[in-house]
Scaffold this active site. Sequence first.
Site, mmCIF file in Angstrom:
data_model
loop_
_atom_site.group_PDB
_atom_site.id
_atom_site.type_symbol
_atom_site.label_atom_id
_atom_site.label_comp_id
_atom_site.label_asym_id
_atom_site.label_seq_id
_atom_site.Cartn_x
_atom_site.Cartn_y
_atom_site.Cartn_z
ATOM 1 N N ALA A 89 0.826 -1.201 0.000
ATOM 2 C CA ALA A 89 0.000 0.000 0.000
ATOM 3 C C ALA A 89 0.861 1.253 0.000
ATOM 4 O O ALA A 89 0.623 2.211 -0.754
ATOM 5 C CB ALA A 89 -0.934 -0.009 1.214
ATOM 6 N N TYR A 90 1.874 1.247 0.834
ATOM 7 C CA TYR A 90 2.801 2.381 0.918
ATOM 8 C C TYR A 90 3.538 2.573 -0.411
ATOM 9 O O TYR A 90 3.635 3.689 -0.938
ATOM 10 C CB TYR A 90 3.786 2.119 2.055
#
Length: 250
Positions: A155-156
């Site tokens: 996600a990051y």
Amino acid sequence: MKKLEGRVAIVTGASSGVGRGLAKVLAENGAKICACARRVEKLEELKAEVEAFGGEVLPVACDVTDVDQINNVVAQCVECFGGIDILVNCAQGAMQYREINDVDEAYALEAFESGPLASMMFMKACFPYLKESGHGRVINTASAAGYDGNAGFGAYGMAKEAIRAITRTAANEWGKYGITVNVFLPIIATDFFRETQPEALKSLESKTPLGRIGTTEADCAPLIVLLVSDEGGYFTGQSYMVDGGIHKHS
């Protein structure tokens, strides 16, 4: 005369880490700083530290996932300092280790909203003032975690690679106004890195040709100061690895 004398810079995520370090060094080089983050008490500490050497900091509370708060930061900066010459987007949420199978929609949206969406909304809000400046500069922050596809940071990494995409697009759209837009990918020994990932830090040190992981003030800030200064006016749309040579390209 200092390199950034008379310039005004907004720095997001300025309460700690890379954002705080860059805010301090930009101020040391003469820029007036509008520092924003959620933790106002940390911004007040930065203000006191910068004022001790004669710099100026306007601390403004901001949750970067709230567009109204973003617009408030820009309005307060312009009211206090008269314009905006530099925008440095460092804020980013959703930085925990989570493999893709453990990423839910809410966490993925947190990464996106606090990173690329917030950066783009700040860019949009600052654009009229950057254009008026005549030497507008935007610095965005990505990460080697996205570039390398590091496990546990889906996600990051997704958010950080999206930041690189909007950087390239803005560079193409805004070059005609004299605005440069660049992104850097720092591997820097921040307090957060030391406290939460000490083993990863040791591993990275072993991969660095220089045998050390740099700091924001000594090793990252000189590049950013160059890019936002008049001397940086021909650099745009670029991604800069600040990693001591871990990523080597021909």
